[in-house]
Scaffold this motif. Structure first.
Motif, PDB file in Angstrom:
ATOM      1  N   UNK A  15     -14.746  50.417 -75.172  1.00  0.00           N
ATOM      2  CA  UNK A  15     -13.771  49.611 -75.921  1.00  0.00           C
ATOM      3  C   UNK A  15     -14.447  48.369 -76.488  1.00  0.00           C
ATOM      4  N   UNK A  16     -15.207  47.679 -75.646  1.00  0.00           N
ATOM      5  CA  UNK A  16     -15.902  46.469 -76.082  1.00  0.00           C
ATOM      6  C   UNK A  16     -16.905  46.777 -77.187  1.00  0.00           C
ATOM      7  N   UNK A  17     -17.614  47.883 -77.065  1.00  0.00           N
ATOM      8  CA  UNK A  17     -18.596  48.264 -78.082  1.00  0.00           C
ATOM      9  C   UNK A  17     -17.918  48.544 -79.424  1.00  0.00           C
ATOM     10  N   UNK A  18     -16.785  49.226 -79.397  1.00  0.00           N
ATOM     11  CA  UNK A  18     -16.056  49.509 -80.636  1.00  0.00           C
ATOM     12  C   UNK A  18     -15.538  48.207 -81.245  1.00  0.00           C
ATOM     13  N   UNK A  19     -15.006  47.320 -80.415  1.00  0.00           N
ATOM     14  CA  UNK A  19     -14.584  46.012 -80.930  1.00  0.00           C
ATOM     15  C   UNK A  19     -15.778  45.279 -81.550  1.00  0.00           C
ATOM     16  N   UNK A  20     -16.948  45.412 -80.932  1.00  0.00           N
ATOM     17  CA  UNK A  20     -18.153  44.780 -81.463  1.00  0.00           C
ATOM     18  C   UNK A  20     -18.548  45.317 -82.824  1.00  0.00           C
ATOM     19  N   UNK A  21     -18.414  46.620 -83.010  1.00  0.00           N
ATOM     20  CA  UNK A  21     -18.692  47.212 -84.326  1.00  0.00           C
ATOM     21  C   UNK A  21     -17.717  46.640 -85.346  1.00  0.00           C
ATOM     22  N   UNK A  22     -16.431  46.617 -84.989  1.00  0.00           N
ATOM     23  CA  UNK A  22     -15.411  46.142 -85.921  1.00  0.00           C
ATOM     24  C   UNK A  22     -15.470  44.633 -86.150  1.00  0.00           C
ATOM     25  N   UNK A  23     -16.127  43.909 -85.255  1.00  0.00           N
ATOM     26  CA  UNK A  23     -16.315  42.466 -85.467  1.00  0.00           C
ATOM     27  C   UNK A  23     -17.198  42.217 -86.689  1.00  0.00           C
ATOM     28  N   UNK A  24     -17.990  43.221 -87.067  1.00  0.00           N
ATOM     29  CA  UNK A  24     -18.857  43.109 -88.246  1.00  0.00           C
ATOM     30  C   UNK A  24     -18.141  43.457 -89.540  1.00  0.00           C
ATOM     31  N   UNK A  25     -16.924  44.011 -89.448  1.00  0.00           N
ATOM     32  CA  UNK A  25     -16.190  44.365 -90.663  1.00  0.00           C
ATOM     33  C   UNK A  25     -15.364  45.615 -90.484  1.00  0.00           C
ATOM     34  N   UNK A  26     -14.896  46.130 -91.589  1.00  0.00           N
ATOM     35  CA  UNK A  26     -14.009  47.292 -91.615  1.00  0.00           C
ATOM     36  C   UNK A  26     -14.845  48.576 -91.645  1.00  0.00           C
ATOM     37  N   UNK A  27     -14.468  49.536 -90.781  1.00  0.00           N
ATOM     38  CA  UNK A  27     -15.195  50.808 -90.700  1.00  0.00           C
ATOM     39  C   UNK A  27     -14.215  51.952 -90.521  1.00  0.00           C
ATOM     40  N   UNK A  57      -5.193  49.964 -81.385  1.00  0.00           N
ATOM     41  CA  UNK A  57      -4.192  49.643 -82.408  1.00  0.00           C
ATOM     42  C   UNK A  57      -2.830  49.380 -81.752  1.00  0.00           C
ATOM     43  N   UNK A  58      -2.475  50.188 -80.780  1.00  0.00           N
ATOM     44  CA  UNK A  58      -1.210  49.997 -80.077  1.00  0.00           C
ATOM     45  C   UNK A  58      -1.187  48.657 -79.338  1.00  0.00           C
ATOM     46  N   UNK A  59      -2.345  48.219 -78.861  1.00  0.00           N
ATOM     47  CA  UNK A  59      -2.453  46.939 -78.152  1.00  0.00           C
ATOM     48  C   UNK A  59      -2.484  45.745 -79.106  1.00  0.00           C
ATOM     49  N   UNK A  60      -2.514  46.022 -80.413  1.00  0.00           N
ATOM     50  CA  UNK A  60      -2.532  44.940 -81.392  1.00  0.00           C
ATOM     51  C   UNK A  60      -3.898  44.341 -81.652  1.00  0.00           C
ATOM     52  N   UNK A  61      -4.953  45.033 -81.215  1.00  0.00           N
ATOM     53  CA  UNK A  61      -6.311  44.514 -81.387  1.00  0.00           C
ATOM     54  C   UNK A  61      -6.953  44.990 -82.685  1.00  0.00           C
ATOM     55  N   UNK A  82      -6.590  39.293 -85.575  1.00  0.00           N
ATOM     56  CA  UNK A  82      -6.976  37.983 -85.024  1.00  0.00           C
ATOM     57  C   UNK A  82      -7.024  38.073 -83.501  1.00  0.00           C
ATOM     58  N   UNK A  83      -6.027  38.732 -82.920  1.00  0.00           N
ATOM     59  CA  UNK A  83      -6.002  38.926 -81.471  1.00  0.00           C
ATOM     60  C   UNK A  83      -7.197  39.770 -81.021  1.00  0.00           C
ATOM     61  N   UNK A  84      -7.539  40.795 -81.809  1.00  0.00           N
ATOM     62  CA  UNK A  84      -8.685  41.638 -81.483  1.00  0.00           C
ATOM     63  C   UNK A  84      -9.987  40.857 -81.507  1.00  0.00           C
ATOM     64  N   UNK A  85     -10.121  39.968 -82.469  1.00  0.00           N
ATOM     65  CA  UNK A  85     -11.321  39.133 -82.554  1.00  0.00           C
ATOM     66  C   UNK A  85     -11.414  38.212 -81.343  1.00  0.00           C
ATOM     67  N   UNK A  86     -10.290  37.615 -80.963  1.00  0.00           N
ATOM     68  CA  UNK A  86     -10.263  36.741 -79.782  1.00  0.00           C
ATOM     69  C   UNK A  86     -10.611  37.537 -78.521  1.00  0.00           C
ATOM     70  N   UNK A  87      -9.995  38.717 -78.383  1.00  0.00           N
ATOM     71  CA  UNK A  87     -10.255  39.575 -77.225  1.00  0.00           C
ATOM     72  C   UNK A  87     -11.714  39.992 -77.176  1.00  0.00           C
TER      73      UNK A  87
END
Length: 114
Positions: A15-27, A57-61, A82-87
């Protein structure tokens, strides 16, 4: 045994790795798997990735949007909220701290094995 161990570790941090990928932009999904593979995490199957993205997505991240395909099927693009970026930032800090603690047990005298 090595592959089993890697799979267990990955379950806890994917989960953290996927959030990290998406922190770089839209994929879109396949591009996410490519980024994870390039990072050395191995091949992540769609049956693993897409349910994970749905949970995020269901968690709002994460949010998603469909785009029409130019020569093929459409693609679903994912972006951090925004919540996903904070998380992501919070969990990345927690992960870094955790791995530093583990490293003190594995390499108690600061020696790293090759």
């Amino acid at each position: 045994m090595k592959a089993e161990r890697r799979t267990q570790w990955l379950r806890g941090v994917l989960d953290l790795c996927v959030l990290g990928v998406l922190a770089d932009g839209e994929y879109y999904g396949y591009a996410i798997t490519q980024r994870l593979e390039q990072a050395g995490l191995g091949h992540i199957k769609g049956g693993t990735l897409y349910p994970l993205l749905a949970r995020l997505e269901e968690a709002g991240l994460v949010t998603s949007r469909w785009t029409a395909g130019e020569q093929g099927p459409g693609r679903k693009y994912y972006t951090l909220t925004q919540q996903g970026n904070h998380t992501f930032k919070e969990q990345a800090g927690d992960w870094t701290s955790f791995t530093e603690h583990v490293a003190t047990l594995i390499y108690p005298r600061g020696e790293k094995q090759e």
